[in-house]
Design a protein around this motif. Structure first.
Motif, PDB file in Angstrom:
ATOM      1  N   UNK A  65      38.249 -27.821 -12.615  1.00  0.00           N
ATOM      2  CA  UNK A  65      38.104 -27.538 -11.189  1.00  0.00           C
ATOM      3  C   UNK A  65      37.694 -26.079 -10.940  1.00  0.00           C
ATOM      4  N   UNK A  66      37.030 -25.499 -11.892  1.00  0.00           N
ATOM      5  CA  UNK A  66      36.616 -24.103 -11.736  1.00  0.00           C
ATOM      6  C   UNK A  66      35.760 -23.961 -10.481  1.00  0.00           C
ATOM      7  N   UNK A  67      35.989 -22.893  -9.779  1.00  0.00           N
ATOM      8  CA  UNK A  67      35.232 -22.673  -8.536  1.00  0.00           C
ATOM      9  C   UNK A  67      34.107 -21.683  -8.777  1.00  0.00           C
ATOM     10  N   UNK A  68      33.067 -21.850  -8.014  1.00  0.00           N
ATOM     11  CA  UNK A  68      31.961 -20.899  -8.061  1.00  0.00           C
ATOM     12  C   UNK A  68      31.754 -20.350  -6.658  1.00  0.00           C
ATOM     13  N   UNK A  69      31.222 -19.182  -6.602  1.00  0.00           N
ATOM     14  CA  UNK A  69      30.952 -18.565  -5.306  1.00  0.00           C
ATOM     15  C   UNK A  69      29.619 -19.062  -4.776  1.00  0.00           C
ATOM     16  N   UNK A  70      29.602 -19.367  -3.512  1.00  0.00           N
ATOM     17  CA  UNK A  70      28.368 -19.827  -2.871  1.00  0.00           C
ATOM     18  C   UNK A  70      27.439 -18.638  -2.670  1.00  0.00           C
ATOM     19  N   UNK A  71      26.170 -18.869  -2.889  1.00  0.00           N
ATOM     20  CA  UNK A  71      25.172 -17.836  -2.633  1.00  0.00           C
ATOM     21  C   UNK A  71      24.775 -17.936  -1.163  1.00  0.00           C
TER      22      UNK A  71
END
Length: 66
Positions: free
Chosen positions: A4-10
């Protein structure tokens, strides 16, 4: 690493578009101030037409893309 790793939205494009909207509103405001200083005649009619087209484009963008 978790599944469930999150990524930052561009959000770069969002900021670019918002900056463009602010720029266009500033230009419309400048045009309206200029319009207030013009007497009746061709330059005033031309500016009214240009401002009307600018507003129509701006209105279209907000209603169809926002």
């Amino acid at each position: 690493m978790s599944a469930l790793a999150t990524t930052r939205a561009d959000v770069t494009m969002m900021y670019l578009i918002h900056d463009a909207i602010r720029r266009d509103l500033d230009r419309l405001e400048d045009g309206l101030h200029r319009l207030a200083s013009l007497h009746a005649g061709r330059p005033r009619r031309d500016l009214i037409g240009a401002l009307s087209r600018c507003w129509a484009d701006f209105d279209h963008f907000l209603h169809h893309h926002h």
